[in-house]
Motif scaffolding. Structure first.
Motif, PDB file in Angstrom:
ATOM      1  N   LEU A   1     -34.607   5.770 -46.028  1.00  7.74           N
ATOM      2  CA  LEU A   1     -36.047   5.230 -45.854  1.00  7.74           C
ATOM      3  C   LEU A   1     -36.923   5.795 -46.572  1.00  7.74           C
ATOM      4  O   LEU A   1     -37.918   4.523 -47.118  1.00  7.74           O
ATOM      5  CB  LEU A   1     -36.087   5.839 -44.095  1.00  7.74           C
ATOM      6  CG  LEU A   1     -35.300   6.196 -43.282  1.00  7.74           C
ATOM      7  CD1 LEU A   1     -35.419   6.937 -42.344  1.00  7.74           C
ATOM      8  CD2 LEU A   1     -35.159   4.612 -42.827  1.00  7.74           C
TER       9      LEU A   1
ATOM     10  N   ILE B   1     -36.511   2.482 -49.340  1.00 11.15           N
ATOM     11  CA  ILE B   1     -37.469   1.547 -47.491  1.00 11.15           C
ATOM     12  C   ILE B   1     -38.398   1.412 -48.482  1.00 11.15           C
ATOM     13  O   ILE B   1     -38.918   0.292 -48.376  1.00 11.15           O
ATOM     14  CB  ILE B   1     -36.532   1.277 -46.779  1.00 11.15           C
ATOM     15  CG1 ILE B   1     -35.276   0.925 -46.490  1.00 11.15           C
ATOM     16  CG2 ILE B   1     -36.931   0.167 -45.832  1.00 11.15           C
ATOM     17  CD1 ILE B   1     -34.211  -0.479 -46.922  1.00 11.15           C
ATOM     18  N   ARG B   2     -38.833   2.645 -48.118  1.00 10.57           N
ATOM     19  CA  ARG B   2     -40.533   2.445 -47.996  1.00 10.57           C
ATOM     20  C   ARG B   2     -41.278   1.979 -49.089  1.00 10.57           C
ATOM     21  O   ARG B   2     -42.151   1.713 -49.465  1.00 10.57           O
ATOM     22  CB  ARG B   2     -41.121   3.351 -46.968  1.00 10.57           C
ATOM     23  CG  ARG B   2     -41.220   3.646 -45.695  1.00 10.57           C
ATOM     24  CD  ARG B   2     -42.123   5.098 -45.020  1.00 10.57           C
ATOM     25  NE  ARG B   2     -41.805   6.264 -45.548  1.00 10.57           N
ATOM     26  CZ  ARG B   2     -40.958   6.692 -44.899  1.00 10.57           C
ATOM     27  NH1 ARG B   2     -40.043   7.080 -43.762  1.00 10.57           N
ATOM     28  NH2 ARG B   2     -40.085   8.347 -45.579  1.00 10.57           N
TER      29      ARG B   2
ATOM     30  N   TRP C   1     -40.914  -4.943 -45.254  1.00  8.78           N
ATOM     31  CA  TRP C   1     -39.834  -5.377 -44.249  1.00  8.78           C
ATOM     32  C   TRP C   1     -39.944  -4.727 -42.280  1.00  8.78           C
ATOM     33  O   TRP C   1     -41.046  -3.681 -42.452  1.00  8.78           O
ATOM     34  CB  TRP C   1     -38.587  -4.644 -44.152  1.00  8.78           C
ATOM     35  CG  TRP C   1     -37.825  -5.489 -45.766  1.00  8.78           C
ATOM     36  CD1 TRP C   1     -38.113  -6.512 -46.313  1.00  8.78           C
ATOM     37  CD2 TRP C   1     -36.871  -4.763 -46.285  1.00  8.78           C
ATOM     38  NE1 TRP C   1     -37.375  -6.573 -47.391  1.00  8.78           N
ATOM     39  CE2 TRP C   1     -36.188  -6.188 -47.374  1.00  8.78           C
ATOM     40  CE3 TRP C   1     -35.332  -4.271 -45.585  1.00  8.78           C
ATOM     41  CZ2 TRP C   1     -35.066  -5.681 -48.157  1.00  8.78           C
ATOM     42  CZ3 TRP C   1     -34.276  -3.990 -46.625  1.00  8.78           C
ATOM     43  CH2 TRP C   1     -33.821  -5.103 -47.598  1.00  8.78           C
TER      44      TRP C   1
ATOM     45  N   VAL D   1     -35.392  -3.834 -41.582  1.00 11.86           N
ATOM     46  CA  VAL D   1     -34.218  -2.947 -42.455  1.00 11.86           C
ATOM     47  C   VAL D   1     -32.826  -2.021 -42.043  1.00 11.86           C
ATOM     48  O   VAL D   1     -32.212  -1.645 -42.088  1.00 11.86           O
ATOM     49  CB  VAL D   1     -35.142  -0.700 -41.977  1.00 11.86           C
ATOM     50  CG1 VAL D   1     -34.513  -0.162 -42.541  1.00 11.86           C
ATOM     51  CG2 VAL D   1     -36.589  -1.403 -43.061  1.00 11.86           C
TER      52      VAL D   1
ATOM     53  N   TYR E   1     -30.332  -4.225 -43.279  1.00 15.61           N
ATOM     54  CA  TYR E   1     -29.617  -4.293 -44.016  1.00 15.61           C
ATOM     55  C   TYR E   1     -28.917  -2.986 -44.060  1.00 15.61           C
ATOM     56  O   TYR E   1     -28.171  -3.165 -44.719  1.00 15.61           O
ATOM     57  CB  TYR E   1     -31.374  -3.443 -44.936  1.00 15.61           C
ATOM     58  CG  TYR E   1     -30.323  -3.720 -46.860  1.00 15.61           C
ATOM     59  CD1 TYR E   1     -30.129  -4.893 -47.390  1.00 15.61           C
ATOM     60  CD2 TYR E   1     -30.660  -2.107 -47.147  1.00 15.61           C
ATOM     61  CE1 TYR E   1     -29.580  -4.894 -48.466  1.00 15.61           C
ATOM     62  CE2 TYR E   1     -30.315  -2.318 -48.704  1.00 15.61           C
ATOM     63  CZ  TYR E   1     -29.381  -2.998 -49.309  1.00 15.61           C
ATOM     64  OH  TYR E   1     -29.157  -2.993 -50.503  1.00 15.61           O
ATOM     65  N   ARG E   2     -29.327  -2.088 -43.127  1.00 12.16           N
ATOM     66  CA  ARG E   2     -28.115  -0.803 -43.377  1.00 12.16           C
ATOM     67  C   ARG E   2     -27.044  -1.096 -42.839  1.00 12.16           C
ATOM     68  O   ARG E   2     -25.954  -0.672 -43.147  1.00 12.16           O
ATOM     69  CB  ARG E   2     -29.091   0.226 -42.445  1.00 12.16           C
ATOM     70  CG  ARG E   2     -28.473   1.627 -41.734  1.00 12.16           C
ATOM     71  CD  ARG E   2     -28.306   2.317 -43.068  1.00 12.16           C
ATOM     72  NE  ARG E   2     -27.948   3.308 -42.876  1.00 12.16           N
ATOM     73  CZ  ARG E   2     -27.543   4.745 -43.663  1.00 12.16           C
ATOM     74  NH1 ARG E   2     -28.225   4.268 -45.135  1.00 12.16           N
ATOM     75  NH2 ARG E   2     -27.266   5.526 -43.228  1.00 12.16           N
TER      76      ARG E   2
END
Length: 102
Positions: free
Chosen positions: A57, A60-61, A67, A72, A75-76
């Motif tokens: 996470l 990602i951030r 996104w 998110v 993608y996970r």
């Protein structure tokens, strides 16, 4: 003077922490994340899985702040499928089926 020095030291420390965090996540490419991703079920315990989830996470951030939550999650799920994380995917399906309306 002591107070000013303390404030400056705290500010410098905070800046170093922020820079170190940004450096560790901003420059990790999508290809590196794809190549090094580990299935949650292959990790040794819940604490390690939680730490890996938080690391994901944070990445990602930092890397993809624009996104949406659906992107998110997508993608996970892509990573879980690509790495054949069958136990995690089964657990997700099981959790989803237990919500009202299913």
């Amino acid at each position: 003077m002591k107070s000013l020095m303390k404030t400056a030291a705290l500010g410098a420390t905070s800046l170093l922490i922020l820079v170190a965090t940004a450096w560790a996540t901003d420059y990790t490419s999508d290809a590196t994340v794809l190549a090094t991703f580990e299935c949650p079920e292959s990790l040794k315990d819940d604490a390690t899985r939680a730490a890996a989830g938080m690391q994901f996470l944070t990445w990602i951030r930092a890397r993809h702040p624009h996104w949406s939550i659906s992107k998110v999650i997508g993608y996970r799920l892509y990573l879980l499928n690509k790495h054949h994380c069958d136990q995690s995917l089964a657990r997700i399906r099981s959790e989803a089926s237990q919500h009202p309306g299913h």
